[in-house]
Design a protein around this motif. Structure first.
Motif, short mmCIF file in Angstrom:
data_model
loop_
_atom_site.label_atom_id
_atom_site.label_comp_id
_atom_site.label_asym_id
_atom_site.label_seq_id
_atom_site.Cartn_x
_atom_site.Cartn_y
_atom_site.Cartn_z
N UNK A 15 0.86 -1.17 0.00
CA UNK A 15 0.00 0.00 0.00
C UNK A 15 0.90 1.22 0.00
N UNK A 16 0.77 2.13 -0.97
CA UNK A 16 1.65 3.29 -1.04
C UNK A 16 1.57 4.11 0.23
N UNK A 17 2.71 4.64 0.72
CA UNK A 17 2.70 5.45 1.93
C UNK A 17 1.76 6.65 1.85
N UNK A 18 1.49 7.13 0.63
CA UNK A 18 0.64 8.30 0.46
C UNK A 18 -0.85 7.96 0.49
N UNK A 19 -1.19 6.66 0.61
CA UNK A 19 -2.58 6.27 0.62
C UNK A 19 -3.24 6.71 1.91
N UNK A 20 -4.15 7.68 1.82
CA UNK A 20 -4.85 8.16 3.00
C UNK A 20 -6.10 7.33 3.25
N UNK A 21 -6.54 7.34 4.47
CA UNK A 21 -7.77 6.66 4.83
C UNK A 21 -7.53 5.24 5.31
N UNK A 22 -8.63 4.52 5.49
CA UNK A 22 -8.62 3.15 5.98
C UNK A 22 -8.87 2.20 4.80
N UNK A 23 -7.95 1.28 4.59
CA UNK A 23 -8.04 0.35 3.47
C UNK A 23 -8.25 -1.06 4.00
N UNK A 24 -9.36 -1.67 3.61
CA UNK A 24 -9.61 -3.08 3.86
C UNK A 24 -9.21 -3.81 2.59
N UNK A 204 -11.74 14.77 9.38
CA UNK A 204 -11.27 13.93 8.28
C UNK A 204 -10.77 12.57 8.79
N UNK A 205 -11.61 11.95 9.62
CA UNK A 205 -11.30 10.62 10.16
C UNK A 205 -12.09 9.58 9.37
N UNK A 206 -11.44 8.57 8.80
CA UNK A 206 -12.21 7.48 8.18
C UNK A 206 -12.88 6.65 9.26
N UNK A 207 -14.11 6.21 9.01
CA UNK A 207 -14.86 5.49 10.02
C UNK A 207 -15.62 4.33 9.40
N UNK A 208 -15.88 3.32 10.22
CA UNK A 208 -16.74 2.19 9.84
C UNK A 208 -17.85 2.11 10.87
N UNK A 209 -19.09 2.10 10.41
CA UNK A 209 -20.27 2.05 11.26
C UNK A 209 -20.98 0.72 11.10
N UNK A 210 -21.26 0.05 12.21
CA UNK A 210 -22.13 -1.12 12.23
C UNK A 210 -23.48 -0.69 12.79
N UNK A 211 -24.56 -1.01 12.09
CA UNK A 211 -25.88 -0.59 12.54
C UNK A 211 -26.96 -1.51 11.96
N UNK A 212 -28.13 -1.51 12.63
CA UNK A 212 -29.31 -2.16 12.08
C UNK A 212 -30.30 -1.13 11.55
N UNK A 213 -30.01 0.15 11.74
CA UNK A 213 -30.95 1.22 11.45
C UNK A 213 -30.62 1.90 10.12
#
Length: 235
Positions: A15-24, A204-213
């Motif tokens: 993954x390039x060092x310049x890759x911003x954010x969260x990568x799955x 500017x924070x990458x986030x992952x949300x788990x929800x049923x709504x």
């Protein structure tokens, strides 16, 4: 267990060092030979990836993998990268990933302010500077003047704000949101939800949300992944 392939992608690409954010990066998780999910997705800074699915579909398991707490009973391949850093084999304390849960989980024997100071990084030196940082964060979430309050005296909405403030004080580079609005009443839920997503975008924070709504997913305003087919989902 975490497959040793997790430290590098199947093609051996870095993954390039310049890759911003969260990568799955081609993450797949299995239990007893059954694939729970498969994700290949980048969450840009300020965006929120929403993951929806029934109980037992692997939502919490995904969070455990990203945060570094995956139970050895599970098999996982792929990588988790954050702002160019491969997190996959790092211990949880080194990942810079913050978590928000359904419950505020405030320490009852500490004041509101001491709960925040507990999360403040050690590189913020001096009691005056540390208190000033905690007071400023409380002000940012609409709780100026609450430093000395007993957590037991807070409303549900106030406790949720303190939990958010505590998480942000740790300076996370990514956030995992485990149904953080589920225990709030409808009106309060909308208010806290707006605060959380506005904060994610502003910082500017990458986030992952788990929800049923579905309303949570709509408020998040970014990509949505549904899991639970038994074969996994890739996006």
């Amino acid at each position: 267990m975490i497959d040793q392939q997790a430290s590098s992608s199947p093609r051996g690409d870095a993954v390039p060092p310049s890759t911003d954010g969260l990568v799955l990066d081609r993450v797949a998780i299995r239990l007893a030979g059954r694939q729970l999910l498969a994700l290949d997705h980048r969450v840009a800074p300020g965006d929120t990836l929403t993951v929806m699915g029934p109980s037992g579909s692997g939502k919490s398991t995904l969070f455990a993998f990203v945060a570094g707490f995956l139970d050895p009973a599970f098999e996982a391949v792929g990588r988790v990268c954050l702002n160019g850093r491969d997190l996959t084999l790092l211990p949880p304390r080194c990942r810079r990933v913050g978590l928000l849960f359904q419950d505020a989980l405030l320490l009852p024997h500490m004041s509101v302010g001491d709960n925040l100071l507990f999360a403040l990084p050690a590189n913020v030196k001096g009691s005056r500077q540390r208190r000033a940082a905690a007071e400023a964060m409380l002000s940012d979430v609409g709780l100026a003047g609450h430093f000395s309050r007993d957590p037991a005296t807070l409303s549900g909405g106030q406790a949720a704000r303190v939990a958010l403030a505590r998480t942000l004080l740790a300076k996370p580079e990514a956030l995992l949101l485990d149904e953080p609005f589920a225990r709030l009443d409808q009106d309060l839920r909308a208010t806290i939800r707006d605060l959380v997503f506005q904060t994610i975008r502003a910082r500017k924070i990458p986030a992952v949300l788990v929800t049923h709504d579905p309303a949570d997913a709509q408020a998040a305003g970014s990509a949505l992944v549904e899991i639970g087919s038994g074969e996994g989902t890739t996006v």
